[in-house]
Design a protein around this motif. Structure first.
Motif, short mmCIF file in Angstrom:
data_model
loop_
_atom_site.label_atom_id
_atom_site.label_comp_id
_atom_site.label_asym_id
_atom_site.label_seq_id
_atom_site.Cartn_x
_atom_site.Cartn_y
_atom_site.Cartn_z
N LEU A 148 22.75 31.19 39.56
CA LEU A 148 22.08 31.32 40.63
C LEU A 148 20.60 32.78 40.70
O LEU A 148 20.29 32.52 40.65
N SER A 149 21.35 33.12 41.55
CA SER A 149 20.83 34.61 42.35
C SER A 149 20.18 35.94 40.95
O SER A 149 19.79 36.24 41.48
N GLN A 150 21.15 35.76 39.92
CA GLN A 150 20.55 36.67 38.84
C GLN A 150 18.67 36.40 38.51
O GLN A 150 18.32 36.63 37.82
N GLU A 151 18.35 34.75 38.55
CA GLU A 151 17.18 34.76 38.57
C GLU A 151 16.23 35.15 39.57
O GLU A 151 14.66 35.91 39.48
N HIS A 152 16.72 35.59 40.50
CA HIS A 152 15.68 36.58 41.52
C HIS A 152 15.79 37.89 41.41
O HIS A 152 16.80 38.86 40.75
N ARG A 153 15.32 38.72 41.73
CA ARG A 153 15.24 40.14 42.12
C ARG A 153 16.37 40.67 43.90
O ARG A 153 16.55 39.96 44.21
N GLY A 154 17.07 41.47 42.97
CA GLY A 154 18.13 41.57 44.76
C GLY A 154 17.81 41.99 45.76
O GLY A 154 16.57 42.55 46.12
N PRO A 155 18.32 41.86 46.96
CA PRO A 155 18.25 42.29 48.00
C PRO A 155 17.42 43.76 48.01
O PRO A 155 17.87 43.92 47.24
N THR A 156 16.77 44.50 49.24
CA THR A 156 15.94 45.31 48.43
C THR A 156 17.58 46.52 49.92
O THR A 156 17.73 47.58 49.55
N ILE A 157 18.44 45.84 50.20
CA ILE A 157 19.18 46.20 50.92
C ILE A 157 20.29 45.57 50.27
O ILE A 157 20.92 44.55 50.48
N ASP A 158 20.94 46.45 49.40
CA ASP A 158 22.64 46.24 48.57
C ASP A 158 23.69 46.46 49.92
O ASP A 158 24.42 48.10 50.50
N LEU A 159 24.49 45.95 49.71
CA LEU A 159 25.29 45.63 50.84
C LEU A 159 26.95 45.52 49.84
O LEU A 159 27.86 45.67 51.03
N LYS A 160 26.54 45.13 48.76
CA LYS A 160 27.79 45.32 47.91
C LYS A 160 29.40 46.13 48.44
O LYS A 160 29.85 45.56 48.36
N TYR A 161 29.08 47.31 48.24
CA TYR A 161 29.90 48.52 48.11
C TYR A 161 30.27 48.85 49.67
O TYR A 161 31.60 48.85 49.62
N ILE A 162 29.58 48.23 50.08
CA ILE A 162 30.24 48.16 52.02
C ILE A 162 31.20 47.44 52.08
O ILE A 162 32.25 47.08 52.94
N GLY A 163 30.52 46.27 51.15
CA GLY A 163 31.42 44.26 50.95
C GLY A 163 32.88 44.74 50.89
O GLY A 163 33.58 44.19 51.14
#
Length: 269
Positions: A148-163
Motif C-alpha cells: 500500500l505504501s507505493q501509493e505515496h512518495r517515499g520518506p525524505t530520509i531513506d533508511l533501507k540500506y542501514i536497515g
C-alpha cells in the motif's frame, strides 16, 4: 515538529483501516505480553510456564512434540513470505527487500528448529496454532502495508540500506547465541546451565537483543507505520521476556548466577 519528523522517516499512514487497526493491536498486544512476562504470566510454551494443579483443565488437551510445535509456529509465516514473491512480483525495490528479509527470518527459524535446537518437552496444539497464526498474520500485514505504501512518495530520509546492515547483524548475532544455548544441553539431558560465551557474559538474553536489532533493521527497510509499531511492541515484549529470564536464573541458581549480568542491554538493563 514531531509530525514533520514522522513524515521525514515514514510513509504516510495507509488508507487501509485493517492495517491501521493491526498497527495499534500489534503494538499494544505485544507490549502487554511483555508486561505480563514481568508479572510471572508466561507464554504457555516457555520454560518458566507451569500450571498449578488446582487450575489444570479436566479436558485433555492435544499435545505435540516441541520440535513439531515449533515448526508449526514458523512454517506458515515462511510460506507467506515465499508466496509473496509471486503475488507481489512487480513491486518496487523496497517492497521486495521487505519480503526477502521476512522470508529469510522465518527460513532461519525453521532451519534452527530442524538443525540447531534441542528439545525435551511438548506444547499444546492450541498454543502452537495461536502463536503460528499471530506470526502469519503479522508477516502478511507487514507485506501488505508495504504494498500500500507505493501509493505515496517515499520518506525524505531513506533508511533501507542501514536497515539491511542492521538486519544481518541481528540475524547473525541471534543465530550465534542460539547456537551457544543449544550446545549447553546434550541429547536427552534436561538440566539447565548458565550460558557462557559471546554476550552471555554481559547479558542473559543476547539472542533477544539481536532479535530486536534485526526487527529495527526490518522497520528501517520498510519505513511504514505498521513495521515500526510491530517493532516497538516486539521490543517491549522481549524486554519483558529478558527480565523474566534473568529472574528465573536468579531463582534457580542463586549465588552461582553473576548478579552483574544484565537482562538485555550490557551494563544498563
Amino acid at each position: 515538529m514531531a509530525f514533520s519528523l514522522f513524515q521525514t522517516l515514514l510513509y504516510p499512514p495507509p488508507s487501509s483501516l485493517f492495517v491501521t487497526v493491526m498497527s495499534i493491536l500489534s503494538c499494544l498486544s505485544l507490549t502487554n505480553g511483555g508486561y505480563m512476562e514481568t508479572k510471572g504470566k508466561h507464554m504457555p510454551y516457555s520454560k518458566f510456564f507451569s500450571v498449578p494443579t488446582s487450575n489444570k483443565s479436566k479436558v485433555q488437551q492435544t499435545k505435540v512434540g516441541s520440535r513439531n510445535g515449533m515448526l508449526l509456529l514458523y512454517t506458515p509465516a515462511f510460506l507467506v513470505g515465499l508466496g509473496s514473491f509471486a503475488i507481489f512480483s512487480h513491486q518496487d525495490l523496497r517492497s521486495m527487500m521487505v519480503i526477502t528479509v521476512l522470508t529469510i527470518h522465518f527460513l532461519k527459524r525453521v532451519l534452527e528448529v530442524l538443525l540447531v535446537h534441542k528439545y525435551s518437552g511438548s506444547m499444546t496444539l492450541e498454543t502452537a496454532i495461536t502463536i503460528s497464526s499471530s506470526y502469519t498474520i503479522s508477516t502478511l500485514t507487514m507485506i501488505y502495508a508495504q504494498h500500500l505504501s507505493q501509493e505515496h512518495r517515499g520518506p525524505t530520509i531513506d533508511l533501507k540500506y542501514i536497515g539491511i546492515v542492521l538486519f544481518f547483524i541481528g540475524i547473525v548475532g541471534n543465530f550465534y547465541h542460539h547456537h551457544i544455548l543449544s550446545n549447553l544441553r546434550t541429547k536427552g539431558n534436561r538440566e539447565y546451565r548458565i550460558p557462557k560465551g559471546g554476550l552471555f557474559d554481559l547479558v542473559i538474553c543476547p539472542h533477544y537483543l539481536f532479535e530486536i536489532v534485526e526487527f529495527i533493521g526490518v522497520s528501517f527497510i520498510a519505513q511504514t507505520m505498521y513495521a515500526f509499531a510491530f517493532t516497538l511492541g516486539t521490543t517491549f515484549f522481549l524486554m519483558g521476556r529478558s527480565y523474566a529470564t534473568r529472574e528465573w536464573y536468579l531463582s534457580k541458581f542463586g549465588e552461582k548466577f553473576d548478579n552483574n549480568v544484565k537482562a538485555l542491554i550490557p551494563y544498563i538493563l
